[in-house]
Design a protein around this motif. Structure first.
Motif, PDB file in Angstrom:
ATOM      1  N   ASP A 136       2.925 -27.859 -55.286  1.00  0.00           N
ATOM      2  CA  ASP A 136       1.875 -28.845 -54.686  1.00  0.00           C
ATOM      3  C   ASP A 136       0.010 -27.496 -54.493  1.00  0.00           C
ATOM      4  O   ASP A 136      -0.045 -27.825 -53.420  1.00  0.00           O
ATOM      5  CB  ASP A 136       1.779 -29.000 -53.972  1.00  0.00           C
ATOM      6  CG  ASP A 136       3.073 -29.038 -53.195  1.00  0.00           C
ATOM      7  OD1 ASP A 136       2.738 -27.200 -52.777  1.00  0.00           O
ATOM      8  OD2 ASP A 136       2.722 -28.967 -51.842  1.00  0.00           O
ATOM      9  N   CYS A 137       0.430 -25.881 -55.263  1.00  0.00           N
ATOM     10  CA  CYS A 137      -0.364 -25.171 -54.665  1.00  0.00           C
ATOM     11  C   CYS A 137      -0.857 -24.920 -53.258  1.00  0.00           C
ATOM     12  O   CYS A 137      -1.015 -24.855 -52.472  1.00  0.00           O
ATOM     13  CB  CYS A 137      -2.235 -26.327 -55.605  1.00  0.00           C
ATOM     14  SG  CYS A 137      -3.337 -24.442 -55.054  1.00  0.00           S
ATOM     15  N   GLY A 150       3.317 -23.334 -46.743  1.00  0.00           N
ATOM     16  CA  GLY A 150       2.373 -25.145 -46.456  1.00  0.00           C
ATOM     17  C   GLY A 150       1.422 -24.913 -45.744  1.00  0.00           C
ATOM     18  O   GLY A 150       0.620 -26.128 -45.481  1.00  0.00           O
ATOM     19  N   ILE A 151       0.393 -23.874 -46.660  1.00  0.00           N
ATOM     20  CA  ILE A 151      -1.059 -23.832 -46.608  1.00  0.00           C
ATOM     21  C   ILE A 151      -1.621 -24.617 -48.034  1.00  0.00           C
ATOM     22  O   ILE A 151      -1.495 -23.617 -48.454  1.00  0.00           O
ATOM     23  CB  ILE A 151      -1.603 -22.590 -46.458  1.00  0.00           C
ATOM     24  CG1 ILE A 151      -1.466 -22.652 -45.018  1.00  0.00           C
ATOM     25  CG2 ILE A 151      -3.265 -22.243 -45.649  1.00  0.00           C
ATOM     26  CD1 ILE A 151      -1.130 -21.103 -43.629  1.00  0.00           C
ATOM     27  N   ALA A 152      -2.696 -25.434 -48.188  1.00  0.00           N
ATOM     28  CA  ALA A 152      -2.865 -25.608 -49.401  1.00  0.00           C
ATOM     29  C   ALA A 152      -3.747 -24.672 -49.891  1.00  0.00           C
ATOM     30  O   ALA A 152      -4.546 -23.776 -48.469  1.00  0.00           O
ATOM     31  CB  ALA A 152      -3.832 -26.500 -49.367  1.00  0.00           C
ATOM     32  N   LEU A 153      -3.743 -23.996 -50.326  1.00  0.00           N
ATOM     33  CA  LEU A 153      -3.859 -22.930 -50.938  1.00  0.00           C
ATOM     34  C   LEU A 153      -6.168 -22.857 -51.837  1.00  0.00           C
ATOM     35  O   LEU A 153      -6.274 -22.317 -52.907  1.00  0.00           O
ATOM     36  CB  LEU A 153      -3.929 -21.235 -51.983  1.00  0.00           C
ATOM     37  CG  LEU A 153      -2.538 -21.451 -51.972  1.00  0.00           C
ATOM     38  CD1 LEU A 153      -2.144 -20.618 -53.000  1.00  0.00           C
ATOM     39  CD2 LEU A 153      -2.842 -20.409 -50.364  1.00  0.00           C
ATOM     40  N   TYR A 154      -6.835 -24.344 -51.349  1.00  0.00           N
ATOM     41  CA  TYR A 154      -7.985 -24.508 -51.750  1.00  0.00           C
ATOM     42  C   TYR A 154      -8.689 -25.311 -50.458  1.00  0.00           C
ATOM     43  O   TYR A 154      -7.569 -25.409 -49.578  1.00  0.00           O
ATOM     44  CB  TYR A 154      -8.534 -26.103 -52.858  1.00  0.00           C
ATOM     45  CG  TYR A 154      -7.369 -26.740 -52.839  1.00  0.00           C
ATOM     46  CD1 TYR A 154      -7.771 -27.426 -52.327  1.00  0.00           C
ATOM     47  CD2 TYR A 154      -6.005 -26.452 -53.070  1.00  0.00           C
ATOM     48  CE1 TYR A 154      -6.566 -29.278 -51.615  1.00  0.00           C
ATOM     49  CE2 TYR A 154      -4.774 -28.089 -52.859  1.00  0.00           C
ATOM     50  CZ  TYR A 154      -5.423 -29.063 -51.539  1.00  0.00           C
ATOM     51  OH  TYR A 154      -4.882 -29.802 -52.040  1.00  0.00           O
ATOM     52  N   ALA A 156      -9.801 -27.957 -55.857  1.00  0.00           N
ATOM     53  CA  ALA A 156      -8.760 -27.687 -56.734  1.00  0.00           C
ATOM     54  C   ALA A 156      -8.209 -26.490 -56.169  1.00  0.00           C
ATOM     55  O   ALA A 156      -9.187 -25.659 -55.551  1.00  0.00           O
ATOM     56  CB  ALA A 156      -9.299 -27.664 -58.258  1.00  0.00           C
ATOM     57  N   CYS A 157      -6.770 -26.657 -56.721  1.00  0.00           N
ATOM     58  CA  CYS A 157      -6.133 -25.345 -56.534  1.00  0.00           C
ATOM     59  C   CYS A 157      -7.257 -23.668 -56.672  1.00  0.00           C
ATOM     60  O   CYS A 157      -7.363 -23.322 -58.335  1.00  0.00           O
ATOM     61  CB  CYS A 157      -5.147 -25.300 -57.496  1.00  0.00           C
ATOM     62  SG  CYS A 157      -3.716 -23.635 -57.279  1.00  0.00           S
ATOM     63  N   GLY A 158      -6.907 -23.163 -55.685  1.00  0.00           N
ATOM     64  CA  GLY A 158      -8.430 -21.839 -56.406  1.00  0.00           C
ATOM     65  C   GLY A 158      -9.320 -21.531 -55.646  1.00  0.00           C
ATOM     66  O   GLY A 158      -9.809 -21.096 -55.838  1.00  0.00           O
ATOM     67  N   GLU A 159      -9.725 -22.868 -55.542  1.00  0.00           N
ATOM     68  CA  GLU A 159     -11.138 -23.411 -55.243  1.00  0.00           C
ATOM     69  C   GLU A 159     -11.869 -22.896 -53.721  1.00  0.00           C
ATOM     70  O   GLU A 159     -10.629 -23.523 -52.736  1.00  0.00           O
ATOM     71  CB  GLU A 159     -12.193 -24.430 -56.253  1.00  0.00           C
ATOM     72  CG  GLU A 159     -12.275 -24.451 -56.986  1.00  0.00           C
ATOM     73  CD  GLU A 159     -12.502 -25.960 -57.733  1.00  0.00           C
ATOM     74  OE1 GLU A 159     -12.574 -26.952 -56.745  1.00  0.00           O
ATOM     75  OE2 GLU A 159     -12.729 -25.842 -58.918  1.00  0.00           O
ATOM     76  N   TRP A 160     -11.930 -21.953 -52.829  1.00  0.00           N
ATOM     77  CA  TRP A 160     -12.442 -21.513 -52.510  1.00  0.00           C
ATOM     78  C   TRP A 160     -14.308 -21.808 -51.813  1.00  0.00           C
ATOM     79  O   TRP A 160     -14.825 -20.820 -52.537  1.00  0.00           O
ATOM     80  CB  TRP A 160     -11.972 -20.767 -51.929  1.00  0.00           C
ATOM     81  CG  TRP A 160     -10.533 -20.174 -51.311  1.00  0.00           C
ATOM     82  CD1 TRP A 160      -9.642 -21.009 -52.157  1.00  0.00           C
ATOM     83  CD2 TRP A 160      -9.783 -18.900 -51.345  1.00  0.00           C
ATOM     84  NE1 TRP A 160      -8.050 -20.360 -51.887  1.00  0.00           N
ATOM     85  CE2 TRP A 160      -8.165 -19.433 -51.529  1.00  0.00           C
ATOM     86  CE3 TRP A 160     -10.373 -17.597 -50.814  1.00  0.00           C
ATOM     87  CZ2 TRP A 160      -7.103 -18.165 -50.949  1.00  0.00           C
ATOM     88  CZ3 TRP A 160      -8.634 -16.513 -50.001  1.00  0.00           C
ATOM     89  CH2 TRP A 160      -7.713 -17.026 -50.467  1.00  0.00           C
ATOM     90  N   GLN A 161     -14.123 -22.459 -50.596  1.00  0.00           N
ATOM     91  CA  GLN A 161     -15.685 -22.429 -50.337  1.00  0.00           C
ATOM     92  C   GLN A 161     -15.796 -21.524 -48.825  1.00  0.00           C
ATOM     93  O   GLN A 161     -14.810 -21.625 -47.776  1.00  0.00           O
ATOM     94  CB  GLN A 161     -16.279 -23.809 -49.811  1.00  0.00           C
ATOM     95  CG  GLN A 161     -17.389 -23.579 -49.466  1.00  0.00           C
ATOM     96  CD  GLN A 161     -17.607 -25.427 -48.779  1.00  0.00           C
ATOM     97  OE1 GLN A 161     -17.393 -26.108 -49.266  1.00  0.00           O
ATOM     98  NE2 GLN A 161     -19.071 -25.677 -48.305  1.00  0.00           N
TER      99      GLN A 161
END
Length: 98
Positions: A19-20, A24-28, A62-67
């Protein structure tokens, strides 16, 4: 033998989930770079990353998208050179798992 199992368990705990997520931290999402007390410590690499990261200006969903933001982040990161929780590589397309 038990020590080897503990080490393998610790390594497995650092894997990115389906779940990316990591720890426990979402990577997006919205990310703030901090100098101390970060949720995750990251190392920027040129090859063989754990996660490919695409910086975006809107809708980091989405997975890997960072703002990158200065306030109200979803999680915080601190850049380190060694012993990182996560190795990342910045990309312009196809973020997520390598």
């Amino acid at each position: 033998m038990n020590a080897a199992l503990l080490i393998l368990g610790a390594i497995a705990a650092q894997e990115i989930g389906e779940d990316c997520t990591l720890e426990g931290i979402a990577l997006y999402g919205k990310v703030k770079i901090v100098e101390a007390f970060a949720d995750l410590e990251v190392e920027v690499v040129e090859a063989f990353p754990d996660l490919k990261v695409k910086p975006v200006t809107v809708f980091p969903d989405a997975c890997g998208e960072w703002q990158f933001v200065e306030s109200f982040p979803d999680f915080t990161v601190r850049r380190v050179e060694d012993f990182a929780d996560l190795e990342i590589m910045f990309v312009e397309s196809f973020p997520g798992w390598p």
